[in-house]
Design an enzyme around this catalytic site. Sequence first.
Site, mmCIF file in Angstrom:
data_model
loop_
_atom_site.group_PDB
_atom_site.id
_atom_site.type_symbol
_atom_site.label_atom_id
_atom_site.label_comp_id
_atom_site.label_asym_id
_atom_site.label_seq_id
_atom_site.Cartn_x
_atom_site.Cartn_y
_atom_site.Cartn_z
ATOM 1 N N ARG A 102 0.887 -1.175 0.000
ATOM 2 C CA ARG A 102 0.000 0.000 0.000
ATOM 3 C C ARG A 102 0.914 1.211 0.000
ATOM 4 O O ARG A 102 1.690 1.420 0.942
ATOM 5 C CB ARG A 102 -0.920 -0.002 1.223
ATOM 6 C CG ARG A 102 -1.664 1.305 1.383
ATOM 7 C CD ARG A 102 -2.814 1.238 2.354
ATOM 8 N NE ARG A 102 -3.954 0.546 1.762
ATOM 9 C CZ ARG A 102 -5.199 0.631 2.223
ATOM 10 N NH1 ARG A 102 -5.468 1.374 3.274
ATOM 11 N NH2 ARG A 102 -6.178 -0.023 1.630
ATOM 12 N N HIS A 129 -7.202 0.961 -6.627
ATOM 13 C CA HIS A 129 -7.443 0.114 -5.448
ATOM 14 C C HIS A 129 -8.152 -1.163 -5.920
ATOM 15 O O HIS A 129 -9.313 -1.422 -5.575
ATOM 16 C CB HIS A 129 -8.304 0.879 -4.435
ATOM 17 C CG HIS A 129 -8.355 0.256 -3.080
ATOM 18 N ND1 HIS A 129 -7.542 -0.798 -2.693
ATOM 19 C CD2 HIS A 129 -9.132 0.525 -1.991
ATOM 20 C CE1 HIS A 129 -7.815 -1.123 -1.447
ATOM 21 N NE2 HIS A 129 -8.779 -0.356 -1.009
ATOM 22 N N GLN A 132 -10.084 -3.915 -3.669
ATOM 23 C CA GLN A 132 -11.394 -3.501 -3.177
ATOM 24 C C GLN A 132 -12.485 -3.877 -4.184
ATOM 25 O O GLN A 132 -13.568 -4.326 -3.832
ATOM 26 C CB GLN A 132 -11.401 -1.986 -2.934
ATOM 27 C CG GLN A 132 -12.743 -1.454 -2.451
ATOM 28 C CD GLN A 132 -13.124 -1.952 -1.076
ATOM 29 O OE1 GLN A 132 -12.327 -1.871 -0.145
ATOM 30 N NE2 GLN A 132 -14.334 -2.477 -0.918
ATOM 31 N N ASP A 223 -16.985 7.574 -2.314
ATOM 32 C CA ASP A 223 -15.766 7.364 -1.522
ATOM 33 C C ASP A 223 -15.432 8.697 -0.860
ATOM 34 O O ASP A 223 -15.997 9.747 -1.219
ATOM 35 C CB ASP A 223 -14.633 6.875 -2.456
ATOM 36 C CG ASP A 223 -13.346 6.538 -1.697
ATOM 37 O OD1 ASP A 223 -13.421 6.274 -0.481
ATOM 38 O OD2 ASP A 223 -12.269 6.560 -2.323
ATOM 39 N N CYS A 263 -16.577 1.541 -0.009
ATOM 40 C CA CYS A 263 -15.378 0.748 0.309
ATOM 41 C C CYS A 263 -14.977 0.882 1.776
ATOM 42 O O CYS A 263 -14.276 0.033 2.302
ATOM 43 C CB CYS A 263 -14.228 1.169 -0.596
ATOM 44 S SG CYS A 263 -13.670 2.870 -0.346
ATOM 45 N N ARG A 291 -13.685 -8.538 1.573
ATOM 46 C CA ARG A 291 -12.266 -8.279 1.345
ATOM 47 C C ARG A 291 -11.453 -9.534 1.729
ATOM 48 O O ARG A 291 -10.537 -9.929 1.037
ATOM 49 C CB ARG A 291 -11.805 -7.077 2.187
ATOM 50 C CG ARG A 291 -12.405 -5.741 1.766
ATOM 51 C CD ARG A 291 -11.855 -5.290 0.439
ATOM 52 N NE ARG A 291 -10.414 -5.276 0.464
ATOM 53 C CZ ARG A 291 -9.656 -4.270 0.929
ATOM 54 N NH1 ARG A 291 -10.243 -3.168 1.357
ATOM 55 N NH2 ARG A 291 -8.343 -4.340 0.919
HETATM 56 N N1 NVA Z 1 -9.732 6.834 -1.786
HETATM 57 C C1 NVA Z 1 -9.440 6.336 -0.468
HETATM 58 C C2 NVA Z 1 -9.734 4.863 -0.385
HETATM 59 C C3 NVA Z 1 -9.567 4.292 0.998
HETATM 60 C C4 NVA Z 1 -9.816 2.824 1.053
HETATM 61 C C5 NVA Z 1 -8.012 6.623 -0.111
HETATM 62 O O1 NVA Z 1 -7.125 6.425 -0.955
HETATM 63 O O2 NVA Z 1 -7.752 7.080 1.003
HETATM 64 N N1 CP Z 2 -11.328 -0.094 1.988
HETATM 65 C C1 CP Z 2 -10.075 -0.184 2.470
HETATM 66 O O1 CP Z 2 -9.115 -0.463 1.751
HETATM 67 O O2 CP Z 2 -9.981 -0.007 3.810
HETATM 68 P P1 CP Z 2 -8.643 0.198 4.662
HETATM 69 O O3 CP Z 2 -8.061 1.521 4.258
HETATM 70 O O4 CP Z 2 -9.124 0.169 6.081
HETATM 71 O O5 CP Z 2 -7.708 -0.924 4.356
#
Ligand code: NVA
Ligand code: CP
Length: 307
Positions: A102, A129, A132, A223, A263, A291
Site C-alpha cells: 500500500r 485500489h 477492493q 468514496d 469501500c 475483502r
Molecule cells: N480513496 C481512499 C480509499 C480508501 C480505502 C483513499 O485512498 O484514502
Molecule cells: N477499503 C479499504 O481499503 O480499507 P482500509 O483503508 O481500512 O484498508
Amino acid sequence: MRHFLTLKDFTKEEILEIISIGLEIKKNLKDKVYKKELDMQTLGMIFEKSSTRTRVSFEAGMFQLGGHALFLSNRDIHLGRGEPVKDTARVISSMCDMVMIRTFAHSMLEEFAEYSSVPVINGLTDSYHPIQLLADYMTMLEYDIAEDAVVAYVGDGNNMTHSWLMLAAKMGFELRIATPVGYEVDSKILEEALSLAKESGACIKVSNSIDEALLDATIVTTDTWASMGQEDEKEERVKAFQGYMVDGLKMCLAKKGARFLHCLPAYRGYEVSDALLEAHADIVFDEAENRLHAQKGLMVWLDKQRT
Ligand code: NVA
Ligand code: CP
C-alpha cells in the site's frame, strides 16, 4: 508468475475465476473446512499508508490459508529511510512468497514488481485500489445485482473511481461517474477504460451532473472526498464537494430498490449521510467482509500461476 497491480491486466474470465475461488473458500470457512492452500507461505505486507480492512483481511486470510503475514510499516523498515525500492524488492521477495504493498505513487509499486521474484499485490496506490473492487464485485454477485448493473459513482475522481472504471470496462456493465469540476478522473486512465470498454460493451459516462449519473441507477457508490495523502486539502475539498453527499433524497433518483456500496472508511455527513449508510449497512459490511474472501481467492489464484 503474475502480479496483481491493476484490473486492466486481467481478463473478465480471470476476475471471475479469482472471485469464484474466493467464494468457495468463503463457503468452506462458514462450514469450518480449512484447507491449508498456502501452507508455510509468507506474505510480506508493506504499508506506507494507514489501513484497517486491508491489513486485517490479508493477515487473517493468510493465517486461515496456513501461511503467515508480516506487517512491514515504512516507519520500521529501511524503505522509509531511503533504501531503494529495487533493493527492498529483491530482499523481501527472496524471503517471502508474495508481497502486498500500500503506497502513494503507482510507479513505486510497478518498480517493486519489476524487481520482485514473487507475485506483488496492489493494496492501494494513489491511482488504483483493485483488491477492493474484487470484493465489490463478489458482493454484487452474492446480492444478485451484478447482471445488468447500472452503477453510479458520485464523488471524487480518485483511486476507487479509476478501479471502478477498469472493473466496468472488463465486466461490461454501465458506469456513470459524477465528480465536481476540477476533481474529474485521470484522463489517461479514462481513455484506457473507454478503449477496453469497446471490447466488453461497457457503457461509461463521465460528467459533473449528479442527477445524470443517478437517474435509474441500480447501484450507487461513493468514496471519501479527501483520500490518504490529501489531508491538507480537506477544507478546500469539503467546499468544492458541497451538494455531492449521497443521502436518501439523492437515492430517490436511482431505481427503486437500488443498493448502496462504500469501500469504507466512510465519513458520515460528508460523502454519505449517516442514515443512508445505516440503511444499507447489511450490504456495506458484507462488502467489507468480502475483502477477506476475495483476497484469499486472489492469493490462491496467484500461487497457482507460478511455473
Ligand atoms: N480513496 C481512499 C480509499 C480508501 C480505502 C483513499 O485512498 O484514502
Ligand atoms: N477499503 C479499504 O481499503 O480499507 P482500509 O483503508 O481500512 O484498508
